[in-house]
Design a protein around this motif. Structure first.
Motif, PDB file in Angstrom:
ATOM      1  N   VAL A 130       0.070   2.040   5.431  1.00  0.00           N
ATOM      2  CA  VAL A 130       0.857   1.556   4.292  1.00  0.00           C
ATOM      3  C   VAL A 130       0.076   0.511   3.498  1.00  0.00           C
TER       4      VAL A 130
ATOM      5  N   LYS B 176      -0.022  -9.955   2.270  1.00  0.00           N
ATOM      6  CA  LYS B 176       0.943  -8.920   1.904  1.00  0.00           C
ATOM      7  C   LYS B 176       2.183  -9.000   2.796  1.00  0.00           C
TER       8      LYS B 176
ATOM      9  N   GLU C 284       5.424  -8.942   2.204  1.00  0.00           N
ATOM     10  CA  GLU C 284       6.501  -7.979   1.941  1.00  0.00           C
ATOM     11  C   GLU C 284       6.182  -6.628   2.559  1.00  0.00           C
ATOM     12  N   GLU C 285       4.926  -6.191   2.378  1.00  0.00           N
ATOM     13  CA  GLU C 285       4.516  -4.901   2.918  1.00  0.00           C
ATOM     14  C   GLU C 285       4.552  -4.919   4.448  1.00  0.00           C
TER      15      GLU C 285
ATOM     16  N   ASP D 171       8.209  -4.794   5.458  1.00  0.00           N
ATOM     17  CA  ASP D 171       8.699  -3.432   5.187  1.00  0.00           C
ATOM     18  C   ASP D 171       8.214  -2.465   6.266  1.00  0.00           C
TER      19      ASP D 171
END
Length: 98
Positions: free
Chosen positions: A36, A46, A48-49, A52
């Motif tokens: 991802v 990162k 948020e990634e 997620d």
């Protein structure tokens, strides 16, 4: 301690906590994380990634992992204020590291 050392310490704590939950499957998680677009050393870049990916892989169990990571970071980093979620905690650490 330099910002670089502080950043590495936080990433190391995250990795330790993930190993506690995933045991031998840690490398599988990192494989999916890279799929991802987040390498291990980019977790703070990162957030948020990363979060997620936790939710995509672990579903409702991700909340437990997030909570454990937040507790680990707060225990080792007294400057971390109470935040609502893992993304906020990681962002605050990244801002201080710059």
């Amino acid at each position: 301690m330099s910002a670089y050392d502080d950043r590495n310490q936080v990433v190391s704590r995250i990795q330790e906590k993930l190993r506690e939950f995933l045991f031998t499957e840690t490398e599988v998680f990192y494989y999916h994380l890279e799929n991802v677009g987040v390498r291990r050393d980019e977790i703070l870049d990162k957030p948020e990634e990363f979060v997620d990916a936790l939710h995509d892989i672990f579903g409702n169990g991700a909340a437990l992992i997030e909570s454990a990571i937040i507790s680990e970071i707060k225990a080792s980093n007294s400057d971390t204020a109470a935040k609502q979620g893992l993304v906020d905690v990681l962002k605050s650490i990244e801002r201080r590291a710059k």
